[in-house]
Design an enzyme around this catalytic site. Structure first.
Site, PDB file in Angstrom:
ATOM      1  N   SER A 124       0.834  -1.204   0.000  1.00 44.22           N
ATOM      2  CA  SER A 124       0.000   0.000   0.000  1.00 44.22           C
ATOM      3  C   SER A 124       0.863   1.246   0.000  1.00 44.22           C
ATOM      4  O   SER A 124       1.969   1.262   0.570  1.00 44.22           O
ATOM      5  CB  SER A 124      -0.857  -0.022   1.268  1.00 44.22           C
ATOM      6  OG  SER A 124      -1.440   1.241   1.489  1.00 44.22           O
ATOM      7  N   TYR A 148      -1.829  -0.192  11.055  1.00 45.57           N
ATOM      8  CA  TYR A 148      -2.052  -0.850   9.759  1.00 45.57           C
ATOM      9  C   TYR A 148      -0.838  -0.667   8.859  1.00 45.57           C
ATOM     10  O   TYR A 148      -0.333  -1.620   8.251  1.00 45.57           O
ATOM     11  CB  TYR A 148      -3.308  -0.280   9.084  1.00 45.57           C
ATOM     12  CG  TYR A 148      -3.433  -0.641   7.625  1.00 45.57           C
ATOM     13  CD1 TYR A 148      -3.752  -1.939   7.238  1.00 45.57           C
ATOM     14  CD2 TYR A 148      -3.213   0.313   6.620  1.00 45.57           C
ATOM     15  CE1 TYR A 148      -3.858  -2.282   5.893  1.00 45.57           C
ATOM     16  CE2 TYR A 148      -3.319  -0.014   5.280  1.00 45.57           C
ATOM     17  CZ  TYR A 148      -3.639  -1.310   4.919  1.00 45.57           C
ATOM     18  OH  TYR A 148      -3.737  -1.641   3.589  1.00 45.57           O
ATOM     19  N   LYS A 152       1.941  -3.392   7.003  1.00 45.62           N
ATOM     20  CA  LYS A 152       2.319  -3.472   5.579  1.00 45.62           C
ATOM     21  C   LYS A 152       3.844  -3.398   5.438  1.00 45.62           C
ATOM     22  O   LYS A 152       4.445  -4.133   4.649  1.00 45.62           O
ATOM     23  CB  LYS A 152       1.668  -2.348   4.775  1.00 45.62           C
ATOM     24  CG  LYS A 152       0.190  -2.561   4.537  1.00 45.62           C
ATOM     25  CD  LYS A 152      -0.089  -3.667   3.526  1.00 45.62           C
ATOM     26  CE  LYS A 152      -1.494  -4.204   3.668  1.00 45.62           C
ATOM     27  NZ  LYS A 152      -1.803  -5.403   2.913  1.00 45.62           N
ATOM     28  N   ARG A 291      -9.464  14.940   9.108  1.00 49.16           N
ATOM     29  CA  ARG A 291      -9.423  13.651   9.796  1.00 49.16           C
ATOM     30  C   ARG A 291      -8.002  13.440  10.326  1.00 49.16           C
ATOM     31  O   ARG A 291      -7.035  13.548   9.547  1.00 49.16           O
ATOM     32  CB  ARG A 291      -9.801  12.532   8.807  1.00 49.16           C
ATOM     33  CG  ARG A 291      -9.878  11.145   9.394  1.00 49.16           C
ATOM     34  CD  ARG A 291     -10.504  10.157   8.423  1.00 49.16           C
ATOM     35  NE  ARG A 291      -9.736   9.946   7.201  1.00 49.16           N
ATOM     36  CZ  ARG A 291     -10.059   9.098   6.232  1.00 49.16           C
ATOM     37  NH1 ARG A 291     -11.161   8.366   6.345  1.00 49.16           N
ATOM     38  NH2 ARG A 291      -9.314   8.968   5.146  1.00 49.16           N
TER      39      ARG A 291
HETATM   40  P1  NAD Z   1     -10.930  -6.704   1.530  1.00 49.26           P
HETATM   41  O1  NAD Z   1     -11.090  -6.618   3.000  1.00 49.26           O
HETATM   42  O2  NAD Z   1     -12.106  -6.489   0.651  1.00 49.26           O
HETATM   43  O3  NAD Z   1     -10.287  -8.125   1.136  1.00 49.26           O
HETATM   44  C1  NAD Z   1      -9.407  -8.811   2.000  1.00 49.26           C
HETATM   45  C2  NAD Z   1      -9.901 -10.250   2.079  1.00 49.26           C
HETATM   46  O4  NAD Z   1      -9.026 -10.976   2.947  1.00 49.26           O
HETATM   47  C3  NAD Z   1     -11.306 -10.369   2.666  1.00 49.26           C
HETATM   48  O5  NAD Z   1     -12.090 -11.198   1.823  1.00 49.26           O
HETATM   49  C4  NAD Z   1     -11.088 -10.996   4.033  1.00 49.26           C
HETATM   50  O6  NAD Z   1     -12.183 -11.810   4.418  1.00 49.26           O
HETATM   51  C5  NAD Z   1      -9.818 -11.787   3.795  1.00 49.26           C
HETATM   52  N1  NAD Z   1      -9.027 -12.048   5.005  1.00 49.26           N
HETATM   53  C6  NAD Z   1      -8.618 -11.147   5.934  1.00 49.26           C
HETATM   54  N2  NAD Z   1      -7.938 -11.774   6.896  1.00 49.26           N
HETATM   55  C7  NAD Z   1      -7.893 -13.085   6.567  1.00 49.26           C
HETATM   56  C8  NAD Z   1      -7.331 -14.234   7.176  1.00 49.26           C
HETATM   57  N3  NAD Z   1      -6.703 -14.176   8.351  1.00 49.26           N
HETATM   58  N4  NAD Z   1      -7.470 -15.433   6.554  1.00 49.26           N
HETATM   59  C9  NAD Z   1      -8.133 -15.521   5.366  1.00 49.26           C
HETATM   60  N5  NAD Z   1      -8.684 -14.479   4.752  1.00 49.26           N
HETATM   61  C10 NAD Z   1      -8.573 -13.264   5.356  1.00 49.26           C
HETATM   62  O7  NAD Z   1      -9.763  -5.688   1.134  1.00 49.26           O
HETATM   63  P2  NAD Z   1      -9.285  -5.191  -0.302  1.00 49.26           P
HETATM   64  O8  NAD Z   1      -9.691  -3.782  -0.441  1.00 49.26           O
HETATM   65  O9  NAD Z   1      -9.659  -6.173  -1.340  1.00 49.26           O
HETATM   66  O10 NAD Z   1      -7.729  -5.189  -0.068  1.00 49.26           O
HETATM   67  C11 NAD Z   1      -6.931  -6.296  -0.432  1.00 49.26           C
HETATM   68  C12 NAD Z   1      -5.505  -6.038   0.029  1.00 49.26           C
HETATM   69  O11 NAD Z   1      -5.049  -4.816  -0.531  1.00 49.26           O
HETATM   70  C13 NAD Z   1      -5.352  -5.889   1.537  1.00 49.26           C
HETATM   71  O12 NAD Z   1      -4.143  -6.528   1.905  1.00 49.26           O
HETATM   72  C14 NAD Z   1      -5.253  -4.397   1.737  1.00 49.26           C
HETATM   73  O13 NAD Z   1      -4.509  -4.094   2.891  1.00 49.26           O
HETATM   74  C15 NAD Z   1      -4.536  -3.965   0.476  1.00 49.26           C
HETATM   75  N6  NAD Z   1      -4.794  -2.570   0.111  1.00 49.26           N
HETATM   76  C16 NAD Z   1      -6.082  -2.147  -0.047  1.00 49.26           C
HETATM   77  C17 NAD Z   1      -6.331  -0.811  -0.358  1.00 49.26           C
HETATM   78  C18 NAD Z   1      -7.747  -0.309  -0.495  1.00 49.26           C
HETATM   79  O14 NAD Z   1      -7.958   0.905  -0.381  1.00 49.26           O
HETATM   80  N7  NAD Z   1      -8.743  -1.159  -0.759  1.00 49.26           N
HETATM   81  C19 NAD Z   1      -5.259   0.084  -0.550  1.00 49.26           C
HETATM   82  C20 NAD Z   1      -3.964  -0.393  -0.417  1.00 49.26           C
HETATM   83  C21 NAD Z   1      -3.735  -1.730  -0.092  1.00 49.26           C
HETATM   84  N1  UFG Z   2     -12.392  11.596   2.811  1.00 51.37           N
HETATM   85  C1  UFG Z   2     -13.426  12.461   3.099  1.00 51.37           C
HETATM   86  N2  UFG Z   2     -14.583  11.944   3.606  1.00 51.37           N
HETATM   87  C2  UFG Z   2     -14.749  10.622   3.833  1.00 51.37           C
HETATM   88  C3  UFG Z   2     -13.693   9.740   3.544  1.00 51.37           C
HETATM   89  C4  UFG Z   2     -12.522  10.267   3.038  1.00 51.37           C
HETATM   90  O1  UFG Z   2     -13.311  13.667   2.896  1.00 51.37           O
HETATM   91  O2  UFG Z   2     -15.826  10.222   4.319  1.00 51.37           O
HETATM   92  C5  UFG Z   2     -11.157  12.137   2.208  1.00 51.37           C
HETATM   93  C6  UFG Z   2      -9.913  11.913   3.031  1.00 51.37           C
HETATM   94  O3  UFG Z   2      -9.728  12.945   3.966  1.00 51.37           O
HETATM   95  C7  UFG Z   2      -8.846  11.872   1.935  1.00 51.37           C
HETATM   96  C8  UFG Z   2      -9.565  11.264   0.737  1.00 51.37           C
HETATM   97  O4  UFG Z   2     -10.963  11.466   0.994  1.00 51.37           O
HETATM   98  O5  UFG Z   2      -8.460  13.183   1.597  1.00 51.37           O
HETATM   99  C9  UFG Z   2      -9.312   9.781   0.560  1.00 51.37           C
HETATM  100  O6  UFG Z   2      -9.615   9.110   1.777  1.00 51.37           O
HETATM  101  P1  UFG Z   2      -9.737   7.525   1.840  1.00 51.37           P
HETATM  102  O7  UFG Z   2     -10.091   7.170   3.250  1.00 51.37           O
HETATM  103  O8  UFG Z   2     -10.617   7.021   0.756  1.00 51.37           O
HETATM  104  O9  UFG Z   2      -8.261   7.028   1.460  1.00 51.37           O
HETATM  105  P2  UFG Z   2      -6.861   7.344   2.159  1.00 51.37           P
HETATM  106  O10 UFG Z   2      -5.971   7.921   1.124  1.00 51.37           O
HETATM  107  O11 UFG Z   2      -7.018   8.074   3.417  1.00 51.37           O
HETATM  108  O12 UFG Z   2      -6.379   5.879   2.550  1.00 51.37           O
HETATM  109  C10 UFG Z   2      -6.493   4.745   1.682  1.00 51.37           C
HETATM  110  C11 UFG Z   2      -6.615   3.490   2.519  1.00 51.37           C
HETATM  111  C12 UFG Z   2      -5.338   3.278   3.280  1.00 51.37           C
HETATM  112  C13 UFG Z   2      -4.201   3.250   2.319  1.00 51.37           C
HETATM  113  C14 UFG Z   2      -4.162   4.484   1.483  1.00 51.37           C
HETATM  114  C15 UFG Z   2      -3.106   4.388   0.429  1.00 51.37           C
HETATM  115  O13 UFG Z   2      -7.697   3.595   3.434  1.00 51.37           O
HETATM  116  O14 UFG Z   2      -5.393   2.048   3.928  1.00 51.37           O
HETATM  117  O15 UFG Z   2      -5.408   4.676   0.829  1.00 51.37           O
HETATM  118  O16 UFG Z   2      -3.269   3.225  -0.295  1.00 51.37           O
HETATM  119  F1  UFG Z   2      -3.049   3.164   3.017  1.00 51.37           F
END
Ligand code: NAD
Ligand code: UFG
Length: 338
Positions: A124, A148, A152, A291
């Site tokens: 991430s 978190y 990572k 936030r």
């Molecule tokens: P998500 O929560 O939708 O998917 C994660 C999946 O992993 C879920 O289906 C959950 O049930 C499963 N899981 C969690 N813990 C587990 C365990 N112990 N055993 C088996 N399964 C387990 O999340 P996502 O948005 O699809 O994200 C996928 C990956 O990408 C994550 O590692 C997340 O940290 C990373 N990531 C996500 C974002 C984002 O904004 N969505 C940004 C950067 C990185």
């Molecule tokens: N925001 C709002 N209102 C909301 C939610 C978000 O104004 O209800 C704003 C935040 O302040 C930020 C932007 O929208 O400026 C994006 O916020 P997100 O929460 O969608 O995403 P972030 O960039 O804060 O974080 C996300 C994931 C993190 C990850 C990061 C980079 O939540 O886990 O992207 O991948 F680390």
């Protein structure tokens, strides 16, 4: 190749499943549904036209993981499984360390015991913390700003140590920026449990009438319109990068750490306006306090992924909003109970 998607029932994993299946790979999902719904499996079957191989598996159970790998041959693993809420990680850090770090260790034990030597890891942009400058390159300094993010960073490091100990083990760390959007069918998409933490699912739920109005966190950032700037990337572009990273591991046999973003910074207000256009709905909002922990602007320099993988994002903000809205409008309450 036979590929295991750990956490493949989640938001990004489900989209990656579609891309890999379309490329003719033999893909298997393992998940504990801690943050996903079994309903996604039927939807994936509708999209691909084939039954979806699924195994219940909790990465926290090392015995079960090792046993699983002993019974099933795999050529590669894509590791999506993690808890991902920044706020929740501050309230329950030990659960995050246990699930994400111990879970990853268990996965690596299972892979090592079975001789599986290719791993694509969901990292991430959080590993950059509050970057000194944007766009962010992969060689920017890494920082921890919440539990978190620590998980990572630790996971990247322990995967790196394993690569260092075994020249035959290859891993790709994919540093996602802000994944949004959905498959064009509207059958799969982001379905957060409870109140969404992230911007796009919150906007979707306002548009569909589940929430009254969006709170925009901060209107006084040093950005062009005062709201936070991020690098939103369409989940289908992101999904494609996993297939490209797997090809890279097979053909180049090198380790890889790359940013996955568009390289374009988009403000909260720009995204709200683009969504209102795409959905033809009003998105009522109010500007509130910042936030805690948020930074003004983070966006990627994605040129390394382009150079090494031949990958670049193709879908813009309009497609992201259109596809997110199609998913939400067709599924106002998310996945049906399976
Ligand atoms: P998500 O929560 O939708 O998917 C994660 C999946 O992993 C879920 O289906 C959950 O049930 C499963 N899981 C969690 N813990 C587990 C365990 N112990 N055993 C088996 N399964 C387990 O999340 P996502 O948005 O699809 O994200 C996928 C990956 O990408 C994550 O590692 C997340 O940290 C990373 N990531 C996500 C974002 C984002 O904004 N969505 C940004 C950067 C990185
Ligand atoms: N925001 C709002 N209102 C909301 C939610 C978000 O104004 O209800 C704003 C935040 O302040 C930020 C932007 O929208 O400026 C994006 O916020 P997100 O929460 O969608 O995403 P972030 O960039 O804060 O974080 C996300 C994931 C993190 C990850 C990061 C980079 O939540 O886990 O992207 O991948 F680390």
């Amino acid at each position: 190749m036979r590929i295991l998607l750990c956490g493949g029932a989640g938001y990004i994993g489900a989209h990656a499943y579609v891309v890999l299946a379309e490329r003719g790979q033999d893909v298997v999902i393992a998940d504990n549904f801690s943050n996903s719904s079994p309903g996604v499996l039927a939807r994936l079957q509708r999209i691909t036209g084939e039954p979806v191989p699924f195994h219940p598996l909790d990465l926290r159970d090392r015995g079960a993981v090792v046993d699983f790998f002993a019974r099933q041959p795999f050529d590669a693993v894509v590791h999506f499984a993690a808890l991902k809420s920044v706020g929740e990680s501050c309230e329950r850090p030990l659960d995050y360390f246990h699930n994400n770090i111990t879970g990853t260790l268990n996965l690596l034990y299972g892979m090592q015991a079975a001789g599986v030597k290719r791993l694509v890891f969901s990292s991430s942009a959080t590993v950059y913390g509050d970057p000194a400058s944007v766009p962010v390159r992969e060689d920017a300094s890494l920082q921890v700003t919440n539990p978190y993010g620590r998980t990572k960073l630790v996971m990247e490091e322990l995967i790196g140590d394993l690569c260092g100990s075994d020249a035959g083990f290859h891993a790709a760390n994919l540093r996602y920026f802000n994944p949004v959007g959905a498959h064009a069918s509207g059958l799969i998409g982001e379905d957060p449990a409870g109140i969404p933490n992230n911007l796009m699912p919150y906007i979707c739920q306002v548009a569909v009438g589940r929430r009254e109005r969006l709170s925009i966190y901060g209107g006084d950032y040093p950005t062009p319109d005062g709201t936070g700037v991020r690098d939103y990337i369409h989940v289908m572009d992101l999904a494609r990068a996993h297939a490209d990273a797997l090809d890279y591991l097979v053909h180049e046999r090198h380790n890889l750490t790359v940013n996955l973003g568009t390289g374009q910074g988009v403000s909260v207000l720009q995204l709200v306006n683009a969504f209102a256009d795409a959905s033809a709905r009003d998105i009522p909002y109010q500007i509130v306090e910042r936030r805690p922990g948020d930074v003004a602007a983070v966006y990627a320099d994605p040129s390394l992924a382009n150079r090494l993988l031949g990958w670049q994002a193709e879908l813009g903000v309009e497609a992201m909003c259109r596809d997110a809205w199609r998913w939400q409008a067709q599924n106002p309450q998310g996945y049906p109970a399976a």
